[in-house]
Design an enzyme around this catalytic site. Structure first.
Site, mmCIF file in Angstrom:
data_model
loop_
_atom_site.group_PDB
_atom_site.id
_atom_site.type_symbol
_atom_site.label_atom_id
_atom_site.label_comp_id
_atom_site.label_asym_id
_atom_site.label_seq_id
_atom_site.Cartn_x
_atom_site.Cartn_y
_atom_site.Cartn_z
ATOM 1 C CD GLU A 6 13.864 -10.978 7.272
ATOM 2 O OE1 GLU A 6 13.708 -11.922 6.476
ATOM 3 O OE2 GLU A 6 14.971 -10.426 7.473
ATOM 4 C CD GLU A 33 -12.163 -19.865 15.600
ATOM 5 O OE1 GLU A 33 -13.020 -20.489 16.248
ATOM 6 O OE2 GLU A 33 -12.248 -19.664 14.371
ATOM 7 N NE ARG A 41 10.743 -14.125 7.951
ATOM 8 C CZ ARG A 41 10.609 -14.723 6.767
ATOM 9 N NH1 ARG A 41 9.571 -15.525 6.550
ATOM 10 N NH2 ARG A 41 11.507 -14.534 5.814
ATOM 11 C CG ASP A 49 -1.825 1.177 1.303
ATOM 12 O OD1 ASP A 49 -2.952 1.064 0.778
ATOM 13 O OD2 ASP A 49 -1.436 2.213 1.876
ATOM 14 C CE1 TYR A 63 0.340 7.741 2.951
ATOM 15 C CE2 TYR A 63 0.577 5.527 2.079
ATOM 16 C CZ TYR A 63 -0.151 6.453 2.784
ATOM 17 O OH TYR A 63 -1.357 6.093 3.321
ATOM 18 C CD GLN A 103 -6.050 2.172 2.845
ATOM 19 O OE1 GLN A 103 -5.267 3.002 3.287
ATOM 20 N NE2 GLN A 103 -5.740 1.369 1.825
ATOM 21 C CG ASN A 134 -9.429 8.601 5.322
ATOM 22 O OD1 ASN A 134 -9.304 8.045 6.413
ATOM 23 N ND2 ASN A 134 -8.417 8.736 4.478
ATOM 24 C CD GLN A 179 -20.206 -10.346 22.589
ATOM 25 O OE1 GLN A 179 -20.651 -9.301 23.056
ATOM 26 N NE2 GLN A 179 -20.456 -10.745 21.345
#
Length: 318
Positions: free
Chosen positions: A264, A277, A268, A48, A53, A184, A163, A284
């Site tokens: 780095e 998960e 990762r 991105d 930038y 985004q 935005n 909650q």
């Protein structure tokens, strides 16, 4: 969007669920080039960037080098997002701005081109601080029609916005011939965007989350995400980092996410959000975290501009 890691493809236009952000303060071409190469080695395929930038050129250099070295087979293995800056958010400047982006990247197309803000400024104003006289009315229809032309020409495989509030997104959808593929926006556990997410789901617009960790260390960011006692407790109980818990939470919302690290090991670590998960109880607890938008974008508010208050800019949605 389909499940999976950095290389997982989205159902509609191939956007990997996890992308690497490259917004930095001040030009840093060589560190960016090296970081992108490391990220490709680590498994990232979505990068991105934005005209604002000043990181497009080193990303393009890294992509070309990765092809030459065999790290990837071709440019098509990567998903590149870039953005139209506010000073080019005028009907006659959108296509030239994208052509400049492509020249910077040394690429024939971007996979996704986004309107960076629902803001227009006088042409040539790229650097802060901005003055009250820099801001001009944002002609959403004119800008979007020019974005659609970029898509028709094949220079942007998909187009979208950044935005946009619910109100602005509804307005855009009311006249768009080509609907935005993506909005985004800031998403993290302290700014969960429930209302916007519901609208995007209903309208078929993919949310891509920026600042999922709160952007601590930037001039506008906050440590409120990484310092959250709720998130720290969940991370400790799962043997994960707070960052991984945050990124997993965003991932479980169905969002694409943009995360930035030039280290780095952390690159990762930030990919290690599949294969486990959150529990319903943990979800909650996160849902109960007090909400406050971090990136309020006060720099676009001016007594003499189109947005005279934060309520004007965000349509009362913060």
């Amino acid at each position: 969007m389909s499940d999976g890691g950095a290389g997982a493809k989205g159902a509609g236009f191939g956007m990997p669920r996890v992308g690497m952000g490259t917004a930095v303060q001040g030009p840093r071409p060589e560190p960016i080039r090296r970081a992108v190469l490391k990220a490709i080695e680590a498994g990232y395929r979505h990068f991105d960037t934005a005209a604002h930038y000043e990181t497009e050129a080193p990303i393009g250099e890294a992509a070309a080098e990765a092809v030459r070295s065999g790290a990837i087979a071709s440019r098509a293995d990567l998903f590149i997002t870039s953005k139209l800056w506010c000073s080019d958010a005028h009907r006659d400047r959108v296509l030239p701005a994208l052509r400049q982006t492509l020249w910077n990247l040394q690429m024939e197309y971007v996979d996704l081109y986004l309107v960076h803000w629902p803001v227009s400024m006088k042409p040539g104003r790229y650097k802060a601080p901005f003055t009250a006289d820099d801001f001009v009315p944002f002609d959403m229809r004119a800008v979007w029609e020019a974005m659609e032309e970029c898509h028709r020409l094949g220079l942007a495989k998909a187009i979208g916005v950044c935005n946009f509030s619910c109100k602005k997104l509804d307005t855009l959808l009311s006249f768009a011939t080509i609907p935005p593929a993506v909005n985004q926006v800031e998403v993290n556990p302290v700014w969960q965007q429930r209302k916007l997410r519901e609208l995007c789901r209903e309208k078929g617009v993919q949310i891509c989350a920026y600042s999922p960790l709160g952007a601590s260390g930037t001039h506008w960011g906050s440590d409120s995400v990484m310092a959250s006692a709720v998130l720290r407790d969940i991370a400790q109980s799962k043997g994960k980092t707070v960052a991984q818990v945050c990124l997993r939470w965003v991932y479980e919302q169905g969002d694409c996410l943009i995360v930035k690290s030039f280290d780095e090991a952390r690159m990762r670590e930030n990919l290690d959000i599949v294969g486990w998960e959150l529990t319903e109880e943990e979800r909650q607890r996160i849902a109960g975290i007090p909400q406050r938008k971090i990136n309020r974008a006060l720099r676009f508010v001016s007594d003499h501009g189109p947005y005279k208050s934060l309520d004007d800019l965000w349509d009362g949605e913060i």
